[in-house]
Design an enzyme around this catalytic site. Structure first.
Site, PDB file in Angstrom:
ATOM      1  N   HIS B 121      41.515 -31.049 -78.465  1.00  0.00           N
ATOM      2  CA  HIS B 121      40.205 -31.162 -77.774  1.00  0.00           C
ATOM      3  C   HIS B 121      39.807 -32.570 -78.114  1.00  0.00           C
ATOM      4  CE1 HIS B 121      35.868 -30.655 -76.911  1.00  0.00           C
ATOM      5  NE2 HIS B 121      36.440 -29.674 -75.852  1.00  0.00           N
ATOM      6  N   ASP B 198      40.435 -27.021 -86.434  1.00  0.00           N
ATOM      7  CA  ASP B 198      39.419 -26.686 -85.320  1.00  0.00           C
ATOM      8  C   ASP B 198      39.561 -25.478 -84.877  1.00  0.00           C
ATOM      9  OD1 ASP B 198      37.968 -26.558 -83.037  1.00  0.00           O
ATOM     10  OD2 ASP B 198      38.858 -28.591 -82.003  1.00  0.00           O
ATOM     11  N   GLN B 201      38.319 -22.296 -80.632  1.00  0.00           N
ATOM     12  CA  GLN B 201      38.817 -21.031 -79.821  1.00  0.00           C
ATOM     13  C   GLN B 201      39.218 -20.217 -80.806  1.00  0.00           C
ATOM     14  OE1 GLN B 201      38.347 -21.165 -76.767  1.00  0.00           O
ATOM     15  NE2 GLN B 201      37.664 -23.072 -76.396  1.00  0.00           N
ATOM     16  N   LYS B 224      30.678 -19.916 -78.745  1.00  0.00           N
ATOM     17  CA  LYS B 224      31.997 -19.266 -78.340  1.00  0.00           C
ATOM     18  C   LYS B 224      32.377 -17.968 -79.455  1.00  0.00           C
ATOM     19  CE  LYS B 224      34.105 -23.805 -77.533  1.00  0.00           C
ATOM     20  NZ  LYS B 224      34.097 -24.078 -76.031  1.00  0.00           N
ATOM     21  N   CYS B 362      38.636 -31.423 -71.319  1.00  0.00           N
ATOM     22  CA  CYS B 362      38.389 -32.198 -72.364  1.00  0.00           C
ATOM     23  C   CYS B 362      39.593 -32.691 -73.353  1.00  0.00           C
ATOM     24  CB  CYS B 362      37.221 -31.748 -73.597  1.00  0.00           C
ATOM     25  SG  CYS B 362      35.630 -31.486 -72.658  1.00  0.00           S
TER      26      CYS B 362
HETATM   27  C1  LIG Z   1      39.153 -26.419 -79.291  1.00  0.00           C
HETATM   28  C2  LIG Z   1      38.053 -26.880 -79.105  1.00  0.00           C
HETATM   29  N1  LIG Z   1      37.584 -27.795 -80.105  1.00  0.00           N
HETATM   30  C3  LIG Z   1      36.182 -28.432 -80.021  1.00  0.00           C
HETATM   31  C4  LIG Z   1      35.320 -27.894 -78.974  1.00  0.00           C
HETATM   32  C5  LIG Z   1      34.042 -28.410 -79.101  1.00  0.00           C
HETATM   33  O1  LIG Z   1      33.042 -27.239 -79.144  1.00  0.00           O
HETATM   34  P1  LIG Z   1      31.534 -27.536 -78.945  1.00  0.00           P
HETATM   35  O2  LIG Z   1      31.293 -28.445 -77.659  1.00  0.00           O
HETATM   36  O3  LIG Z   1      30.668 -26.201 -79.042  1.00  0.00           O
HETATM   37  O4  LIG Z   1      31.116 -28.539 -80.233  1.00  0.00           O
HETATM   38  C6  LIG Z   1      35.810 -27.121 -77.997  1.00  0.00           C
HETATM   39  C7  LIG Z   1      34.897 -26.590 -76.999  1.00  0.00           C
HETATM   40  O5  LIG Z   1      35.269 -26.354 -75.915  1.00  0.00           O
HETATM   41  C8  LIG Z   1      37.320 -26.483 -78.136  1.00  0.00           C
HETATM   42  O6  LIG Z   1      37.740 -25.633 -77.196  1.00  0.00           O
END
Ligand SMILES: Cc1ncc(COP(=O)(O)O)c(C=O)c1O
Lengths: 149, 410
Positions: B121, B198, B201, B224, B362
């Site tokens: 991401h 990270d 998910q 999430k 993203c």
């Molecule tokens: C794999 C992953 N990393 C990071 C994020 C970023 O999360 P947040 O926008 O809640 O900070 C997301 C959110 O879509 C994600 O799916």
């Protein structure tokens, strides 16, 4: 393909949309029929060749990209446009937008209220979600073609 | 039968009563909140609202106790060694920014390397890039195999370049693939790297056990995991949290301040400048407490059932190109209708009250890779399933997709 050619091809397409398809959309009995017409609209507009899609013509939506060409006939004070989009539904909606503004004078373009016009066509719901699909961005780009006073 | 009663589970979500027409399959973007979370947040504001760690009065002490209890709940959920290893942030993005910023200079020196993967991401790419460019640090990227899995052979080879940090996602937010994180951590540690996961998910799929996984950092967002927006977790081993340079400075995070010198407070406070998201932390801990009423293994089985039904339904629709693999999949399916823009497909689903996401999610580097292999040059439509989704909803989505294909290819 030149800008002149594109403009020449866009004009009759928009005329046809205005005279035929807009009524079809207004009278569509269900959303499916409405979308079938919408998707045909985009096909009627000529595609902008890849070579002409210069970065400065790009109008970015969140999910899809579109391009706008503008030509101002200064003698007659008329604004003409050509547009293209990767996504067909968005292109159809943008085609309707173009019908409304193509050939406007500077004064008309500056006064133009997209929200109001889309409302009259029962298309306003599409504007509310338009940050994603780029309709608002396109409308802003078209308005930005008004020369600053 | 999975032993999991989805109808009973669903009843905990006011949202579904408010919006009975919608099939919500955008769970990878954010999840709905059970009443337990909404109630906990409003109870805090209605009855206990005070700032934490500073009031002379009993109300503040009670709010502080609730806030610190929330930290303990999160620490327990991920089996951290100490509560102070849980730092509250605004989300996964903020946590990753803190790690990337905090390791520059203290750990990462010009000429050092870090290792990321092709499917990250943007939140796990851009913070690193921003600082690495300024500090002259080299970023290597683990490629994918033809099946869109991480190339573990290439991973081993890239580890031989001795990266100081390896950062990767637990589960891909686009494809849903569950990465072999335990093995990746083991190999990275053997190569002497600091490991960052990270878990944005990952955490909702399965509670991650920090002592077992033994990674150095793990981050996720509350929203999430059935929790409120604006709250997230930066887990780190004490030793590494101590090393991080705070990205934010201000009140709460200091020990003493003068214009000659400022010394920092101890963990966790040195990394929590300013008033934290108190209600958010309480909401997140309420989500975790509530979730403990359910058996995670049964939930996983229920989601597998949904996934199986979805895949089997998709195979009956002509012209669908599926980018996600059904195996090792956490419940996310990226797909395209051949030759159609994903925005068009998503709009036709939207007309039928099916909420999905379309685009590049993203993860542009992932899509620049996928575009060589598939219909994915404009991104993909993503259907992401959660425990509260039902087989009936899977079928509604399939019918809507069929309708969309019919309109698009007419
Ligand atoms: C794999 C992953 N990393 C990071 C994020 C970023 O999360 P947040 O926008 O809640 O900070 C997301 C959110 O879509 C994600 O799916």
């Amino acid at each position: 393909m030149t800008l002149e050619q594109l403009l020449a091809d866009t004009k009759p397409a928009l005329l046809e949309i205005q005279q035929r398809d807009l009524t079809d959309i207004k009278q569509a009995k269900d959303w499916q029929s409405k979308y079938r017409v919408l998707m045909q609209l985009g096909k009627k507009l000529p595609a902008i060749p890849e070579k002409m899609k210069q970065p400065e013509l790009l109008v970015k939506g969140c999910e899809s990209r579109a391009w706008l060409l503008h030509y101002h006939d200064k003698t007659a004070d008329r604004h003409y446009f050509v547009l293209d989009s990767e996504a067909r539904i968005v292109k159809g909606l943008m085609a309707i937008m173009l019908c409304l503004v193509n050939g406007m004078t500077t004064a008309e373009l500056c006064k133009f209220d997209l929200c109001h016009s889309f409302d009259q066509l029962n298309l306003k719901p599409y504007l509310s979600q338009s940050r994603g699909n780029g309709l608002t961005a396109m409308a802003e780009r078209i308005k930005a073609c008004c020369p600053a006073k | 039968m999975t032993g999991f009663d989805v109808q009973q589970f669903r009843q905990h979500f006011a949202f579904f009563q408010q919006q009975p027409d919608w099939v919500y399959l955008d769970n990878a973007a954010t999840m709905h909140k059970p009443d337990a979370v909404i109630d906990a947040v409003s109870a805090f504001y209605q009855r206990h609202n005070s700032n934490v760690h500073r009031g002379a009065h009993r109300l503040s002490q009670q709010a502080t106790a609730q806030f610190e209890q929330a930290r303990a709940t999160v620490a327990g959920y991920i089996n951290a060694r100490n509560n102070h290893e849980v730092i509250f942030t605004s989300g996964a993005t903020a946590a990753l920014n803190q790690i990337a910023f905090g390791l520059m200079h203290t750990v990462l020196q010009p000429g050092d390397r870090i290792l990321l993967t092709q499917l990250e991401h943007h939140a796990n790419i851009v913070p690193w890039q921003l600082h690495c460019q300024r500090y002259g640090i080299i970023i290597d990227v683990v490629p994918l195999t033809a099946e869109h899995q991480l190339d573990m052979v290439a991973y081993q080879q890239l580890l031989q370049l001795k990266p100081k940090v390896v950062s990767f996602s637990h589960i891909s937010n686009v494809l849903g693939h569950i990465q072999p994180v335990a093995e990746m951590v083991r190999q990275a540690k053997a190569a002497g790297a600091i490991t960052v996961i990270d878990g944005a998910q990952g955490i909702v799929y399965q509670p991650a056990d920090m002592q077992q996984l033994d990674c150095d950092f793990y981050v996720f967002s509350g929203h999430k995991l059935y929790g409120p927006t604006g709250i997230g977790v930066l887990y780190g081993k004490s030793q590494w949290l101590e090393t991080l340079t705070p990205i934010f400075a201000g009140g709460e995070m200091i020990d003493s301040v003068s214009f000659i010198n400022t010394t920092f407070n101890k963990l966790p406070f040195r990394l929590e400048a300013g008033t934290p998201n108190i209600a958010g932390a309480i909401g997140l801990s309420a989500a975790i407490d509530w979730l403990q009423n359910y058996n995670i293994a049964q939930i996983i089985e229920h989601k597998l059932l949904l996934l199986k039904a979805f895949y089997s339904g998709l195979s009956a629709i002509k012209g669908i190109d599926i980018l996600s693999l059904p195996v090792h999949n956490a419940g996310i399916v990226a797909l395209n209708v051949d030759g159609q823009h994903p925005a068009d497909v998503a709009e036709l689903l939207n007309q039928q009250h099916i909420a999905v996401r379309a685009g590049q999610h993203c993860a542009m580097p992932l899509f620049s890779y996928l575009a060589q292999h598939n219909s994915a040059q404009h991104g993909a439509v993503r259907c992401s399933f959660a425990a509260y989704n039902t087989l009936d909803e899977v079928n509604r989505c399939l019918l809507a997709l069929e309708q969309a294909v019919e309109i698009l290819t007419a």
